[in-house]
Design a protein around this motif. Sequence first.
Motif, mmCIF file in Angstrom:
data_model
loop_
_atom_site.group_PDB
_atom_site.id
_atom_site.type_symbol
_atom_site.label_atom_id
_atom_site.label_comp_id
_atom_site.label_asym_id
_atom_site.label_seq_id
_atom_site.Cartn_x
_atom_site.Cartn_y
_atom_site.Cartn_z
ATOM 1 N N LYS A 84 36.320 35.722 46.640
ATOM 2 C CA LYS A 84 36.119 36.823 45.689
ATOM 3 C C LYS A 84 36.454 36.323 44.289
ATOM 4 O O LYS A 84 37.512 35.742 44.061
ATOM 5 C CB LYS A 84 37.024 38.000 46.055
ATOM 6 C CG LYS A 84 36.585 38.660 47.358
ATOM 7 C CD LYS A 84 37.273 39.977 47.576
ATOM 8 C CE LYS A 84 38.723 39.789 47.953
ATOM 9 N NZ LYS A 84 39.327 41.081 48.338
ATOM 10 N N LYS B 168 33.121 40.509 40.624
ATOM 11 C CA LYS B 168 33.402 41.764 39.893
ATOM 12 C C LYS B 168 33.843 41.403 38.482
ATOM 13 O O LYS B 168 34.701 40.533 38.287
ATOM 14 C CB LYS B 168 34.522 42.523 40.625
ATOM 15 C CG LYS B 168 35.137 43.643 39.833
ATOM 16 C CD LYS B 168 34.658 44.996 40.318
ATOM 17 C CE LYS B 168 35.442 46.105 39.657
ATOM 18 N NZ LYS B 168 34.662 47.050 38.928
ATOM 19 N N ALA B 169 33.240 42.070 37.493
ATOM 20 C CA ALA B 169 33.612 41.813 36.096
ATOM 21 C C ALA B 169 34.313 43.036 35.511
ATOM 22 O O ALA B 169 33.945 44.162 35.801
ATOM 23 C CB ALA B 169 32.357 41.500 35.285
ATOM 24 N N VAL B 170 35.347 42.804 34.718
ATOM 25 C CA VAL B 170 36.083 43.899 34.083
ATOM 26 C C VAL B 170 36.179 43.651 32.584
ATOM 27 O O VAL B 170 36.494 42.536 32.151
ATOM 28 C CB VAL B 170 37.522 43.994 34.641
ATOM 29 C CG1 VAL B 170 38.208 45.248 34.114
ATOM 30 C CG2 VAL B 170 37.529 43.990 36.149
ATOM 31 N N GLY B 171 35.920 44.700 31.812
ATOM 32 C CA GLY B 171 36.089 44.601 30.361
ATOM 33 C C GLY B 171 37.125 45.608 29.911
ATOM 34 O O GLY B 171 37.688 46.334 30.722
ATOM 35 N N ALA C 168 47.502 44.811 27.084
ATOM 36 C CA ALA C 168 48.211 45.349 28.246
ATOM 37 C C ALA C 168 47.200 45.792 29.301
ATOM 38 O O ALA C 168 47.428 45.647 30.505
ATOM 39 C CB ALA C 168 49.102 46.507 27.839
ATOM 40 N N VAL D 215 46.201 42.825 31.143
ATOM 41 C CA VAL D 215 47.253 42.470 32.096
ATOM 42 C C VAL D 215 47.099 43.324 33.361
ATOM 43 O O VAL D 215 47.156 42.810 34.487
ATOM 44 C CB VAL D 215 48.651 42.679 31.476
ATOM 45 C CG1 VAL D 215 49.731 42.446 32.527
ATOM 46 C CG2 VAL D 215 48.855 41.742 30.291
ATOM 47 N N ASP D 216 46.873 44.615 33.168
ATOM 48 C CA ASP D 216 46.644 45.508 34.318
ATOM 49 C C ASP D 216 45.495 44.993 35.185
ATOM 50 O O ASP D 216 45.586 44.974 36.410
ATOM 51 C CB ASP D 216 46.282 46.926 33.841
ATOM 52 C CG ASP D 216 47.494 47.674 33.308
ATOM 53 O OD1 ASP D 216 48.602 47.111 33.376
ATOM 54 O OD2 ASP D 216 47.320 48.807 32.836
ATOM 55 N N ALA D 217 44.408 44.573 34.525
ATOM 56 C CA ALA D 217 43.222 44.119 35.264
ATOM 57 C C ALA D 217 43.555 42.896 36.111
ATOM 58 O O ALA D 217 43.172 42.810 37.274
ATOM 59 C CB ALA D 217 42.092 43.806 34.297
ATOM 60 N N GLU E 24 46.529 42.084 37.208
ATOM 61 C CA GLU E 24 47.400 42.515 38.306
ATOM 62 C C GLU E 24 46.596 43.177 39.417
ATOM 63 O O GLU E 24 46.896 43.017 40.597
ATOM 64 C CB GLU E 24 48.477 43.462 37.771
ATOM 65 C CG GLU E 24 49.549 42.705 36.986
ATOM 66 C CD GLU E 24 50.507 43.627 36.267
ATOM 67 O OE1 GLU E 24 50.254 44.865 36.247
ATOM 68 O OE2 GLU E 24 51.500 43.129 35.727
ATOM 69 N N ASN E 25 45.587 43.938 39.023
ATOM 70 C CA ASN E 25 44.759 44.587 40.040
ATOM 71 C C ASN E 25 44.021 43.563 40.889
ATOM 72 O O ASN E 25 43.900 43.712 42.098
ATOM 73 C CB ASN E 25 43.761 45.546 39.399
ATOM 74 C CG ASN E 25 44.428 46.830 38.971
ATOM 75 O OD1 ASN E 25 45.447 47.216 39.539
ATOM 76 N ND2 ASN E 25 43.889 47.483 37.965
ATOM 77 N N THR F 158 46.447 42.234 43.391
ATOM 78 C CA THR F 158 46.627 43.175 44.493
ATOM 79 C C THR F 158 45.475 43.096 45.484
ATOM 80 O O THR F 158 45.653 43.210 46.684
ATOM 81 C CB THR F 158 46.673 44.618 43.951
ATOM 82 O OG1 THR F 158 47.540 44.649 42.848
ATOM 83 C CG2 THR F 158 47.151 45.589 45.011
ATOM 84 N N GLN F 159 44.267 42.944 44.942
ATOM 85 C CA GLN F 159 43.093 42.936 45.804
ATOM 86 C C GLN F 159 42.827 41.570 46.416
ATOM 87 O O GLN F 159 41.784 41.355 47.005
ATOM 88 C CB GLN F 159 41.867 43.413 45.005
ATOM 89 C CG GLN F 159 41.962 44.872 44.612
ATOM 90 C CD GLN F 159 40.886 45.267 43.610
ATOM 91 O OE1 GLN F 159 39.747 45.488 43.971
ATOM 92 N NE2 GLN F 159 41.233 45.328 42.340
ATOM 93 N N LYS F 160 43.804 40.677 46.194
ATOM 94 C CA LYS F 160 43.728 39.345 46.820
ATOM 95 C C LYS F 160 42.436 38.610 46.467
ATOM 96 O O LYS F 160 41.726 38.106 47.343
ATOM 97 C CB LYS F 160 43.873 39.457 48.345
ATOM 98 C CG LYS F 160 45.190 40.095 48.759
ATOM 99 C CD LYS F 160 45.435 39.913 50.236
ATOM 100 C CE LYS F 160 46.869 40.155 50.650
ATOM 101 N NZ LYS F 160 47.466 41.409 50.179
#
Lengths: 518, 324, 344
Positions: free
Chosen positions: B43, B77-80, B88, B91-93, B95-96, B99-101
């Motif tokens: 992933k 998966k892409a996050v903006g 911050a 940072v959350d992204a 960490e997520n 969590t989702q390994k």
Amino acid sequence: MHGDELTRSRVDAAAHAETPLLKLQAVGKRFPGVVALRDVSFEIARGAGHVLLGENGAGKSTLINMLGGALQPDDGAIWFDGAPYRPASPLEAFKAGIRVVHQELNLLSNLSVAENLLFEQLPSRHGMVNFREMNRRAAELLAEVGLDVAPTTEVSRLGVAQMQLVEIAKALCHESKLLVLDEPTATLTVREVDRLFEILHRLKAKGVTTLYISHRLEEIYAVGDHVTVLRDGQHVTTRSLSGLGIPDIVELMVGRTIADQGEFSADIPVGGEALGVTGLKLTGDSPEMSFSVGKGEIVGIAGLVGSGRTEVVRALFGADPKAAGRIRIVGQEVDIASPRDAVAHGLCLATEDRKGQGLLLEMSCAENTTITDLAKISWRGLLQRKTEHAASRRLVKELRVKTPSIHQAVRTFSGGNQQKIVIAKWLFRGPKVLIFDEPTRGIDVGAKAEIYELLRKLATDGKGILVVSSDLPELMAICHRILVFSKGRIAGEVPRAEFDQHRILSFAFQEYGRVRDR
Amino acid sequence: MTKSTHQTSGTGISRRQIVLAGAAGTITIMTGLRPTRAASKPKVGLVMKSLSNEFFKQMQAGADKYAAENKDKFDFKAVGMKDERDFAAQVDAVENFITQKYDIIVVAPADSKAMATPLAKAVKAGIVVVNIDVPLDAGAKKAAGIDLAFFGPDNQAGAKLAGDALAKALGAGGKVVILEGNPEADNAKQRKQGFMDSIAEGKLQLLDSKTAHWETEEANTLMTNFLTKYQDIQGVMAANDSMALGVVKALDATGKSGKIKVVGFDNIPPVQPLIKNGKMLATVEQFGAEMAVNGVKYGLRQLAGEKFSGWIKTDIKLIEANNV
Amino acid sequence: MSEIAEQARKQKSSALWENLLRISMREAGVTVALVLIVLFFCATAPYFATSGNFLKIFVQIAINTVLAAGMTFVILTGGIDLSVGSVLALCTVVGATITTDERLSAGTSITLAFLACLGTGALCGAINGWVCEKWKLPSFIVTLGMLNIASGLARVVSNNSTISGLPQPFVEFGNLIFWGIFPSIFVIALAVVLIGWFILRFTVFGRFIFAIGTNEEAVRLSGHNPRAIKIAAFTISGLTAGIAAMVYLLRLNVGSPIAGIGYELNAIAAVIIGGTSLSGGKGSIIGTLVGACILQVLSTGLQLLGAEDNVKPIVIGTVIVLAVILDTYRNKFLRAMESRKGVQ
């Protein structure tokens, strides 16, 4: 326009001479947990001056709100002008021809008097408000109710009584068939009341029916011919006023005989000076005034609305600034720049506006009674709730406040009980001098008597008491002395032995340059 | 106040999404639900800065295209972020993804220092972290106890390419102004340094240098003010193309476009016609779309056991009228 | 006195229940909502029901919880504090500058930074309150001004750059996890909430906060000085911004002039979702904690569900508005309960 109205009314009257203007049949209204009205049926004849009476909580307000379209009945039916009447909103009620002047004033305080008066039908030209026309019509209406302010004045600058007159003028500008007046005279002075009655008589001559609610029983004879009494949400009686004395009416309202509320025990001893005021000036160019209140003495302040009564007591208390003046409390000269100073020196004020300035409506009875002196119920800044609750319970019991619990929010209390909480919170502080501004405004007969009783008891305990009231018989019943204010100065001082309405009134009008005979 | 992000072209949210979300948010969530539990495929998560920035939109488009072509090889998966300064949220992204390994995180750090600690957490969780676009601060990496290679362009060198092109066009003594990016952003600082290098080498005269926070509208206002203040500006160096667009508009308004030379950075689509018709002199292409794709490729290679270190420079190229 | 005690005993149990009911009614609604949302994501979102995820949520809510706790004080008095986000930024750069000063030992620098963070925050808050009260200005405007001032100061202090290199013991404390699931910064946030709850519920000061929010004029005319209390409320909000800045430093290990952008709105959202009325006088800090949890759980849960980034703000915005709508129904219900028992 008025002529047309008159003609139409006469034709109408002839057509339905026998049908009543308003008919209620088995009307009921429930609120969650409370039955406000139950099986109420009565009629109001065309052209009548109908008076609605009942103690606070008897269901008068609910009934008025139904007529005004703010509430809808749960049971029964109402007929108005021969047709079923069930307005869904105040606007519908207004269109049907019923105009309600509420006790709580509903003015838009940031708009001008004229804009308030003609709000529903602003004169316009090409979609723009025609201000000249609006102000002209407003001036006419103001003249009609005898209110001497410019139509362009912002409402927030008016006194309470002046606002009341604006409300009434507002009702006049719409040609209503039924005019409902909820305690219109609560804040008015005698002169203003007379003016109002004149207006009501004129309306009656025009065929307008009035439904009139008041706590001042002596005045209902001047405006009414029929009376309906409610008690605990139920209809007690509807009958002609003639032959019915005040004691009879009170009996109907409360269901029991109460002693004459005006009993004065002259044996309250007056000790040394509790409050002394010398050279008090509100502004640089206002007249100086000096007076004093003895320990155990109840001193009244009478005067027309706008005569400076409220302004003077607020300045004494430090709520508003003053220009000059020395204040002594129990012989000691004190410096009062804020309510905080006043309270610290043992001077307290129960304001005219209980809900707006006296109470924390959403907070509990206990929290309200102790707000004046939290040091007494705390230890190193931590609240001691047990002490607080015990103190509150003691005061609730002592003042006979009717509440199921001291945790009840005071918002749910009746006017009389709310006033008792105001007194309770000051007793909790233990003041030397108490000032009451309109202590019985909007309070029912039974509770009034209890408030008077309390004032006398406080005096007996050696406190100095100053009472401002627009209700002259009230002051004459409870005071040792009355100071009469007129245009910001003390026009006269009347000792109890010389109490006389005419004399007091002549002082009150002194500065206005004309004295009327009653 | 938070800067709202201005979009120079296109829209951040597709019409389909707006309609769906407006009608029933939950349905959109459900349709957006992607199975992430495929056991065999690695992933890969891509963490970018603001998607209202044209450059990152290109980056995502390139990565999405590559992922679609290689569906069988990895999940993607892409996050903006809403605001590119809100690291911050980045940072959350990260960490997520932990969590989702996720197996690989490709990240364009919003802050070169602040992102070191959370990325170190990812490394410690056994995730392959690929640093693209902006290098993490060396000191911060050392403090966090990680050693990551950087796959990205040399911003300073890129800015110097553009600056040199301007210097050549103006000749020694040419009077220029600089429009900087967000003063705290690392690439803004590097680009400014590149411009300064060109100025020193080309003996240009710097009239003024101020920030317009990467924004077109702010750049427009700033340029208008510059034009009033300095009558003799000959060249403009904008730290990104969004600001260059604002500069050209300001020049258009005063009839000076073409006379005053403008250089930018990023080579976003809206500037290409401006370069063609001479309103802009040059910009710098840093191959955003390829950058993310290469990041993913490098990540997959690392996952397979390969090791990288230091700075693996990605291409930069000067774009002028002759090669748009 | 014994009679009163007797009476008090009799009424005590019923009063206690009544109080409990009233309090729990304030918070029950949001708490139930939180539980439902958590259960929903546990059932639908992959990896949601893992200890790692909850640990992460605890880390992520710490800053907002601390800010929102202070914000609750201000909102209860009927004010608003828009400056907390940038005051936090200012405090992070002040704190980071001190902790990274090489002339100081780690212990000294951390202590100094702690005091400086809290002091800077409290000072900003006190200035907010003082300006509002001195010139009778709406707090919305004054704190909007402070938002910009603090943000500018933060840039000046930090010279526009992120400050990193915090001492190792400090960083390690930030990474500490108690009982496997409670990160140190979450424990700090919980402590702030508990202290705030205690102050609001058990102190004279707390009573004044509620009373002023209910009717400031009545408090003044009862012989008190509401201005001092309101200034104190703003100071507390600034102080918690300072504490939040410490939490920020512990979490991200950098001080930054661009930290905290938009945090004030998240804090306000947490307070409002938690059932505190924007007009003041009603609400609770426990509700605020629950509100902060709801916001973060939604955000994380949606992300784990794989929702589009752009959907998140739409859902969260909807929840904020829904919370306020539900609040009006709850108030109606409470009033109805009261009038059923009450005097007519």
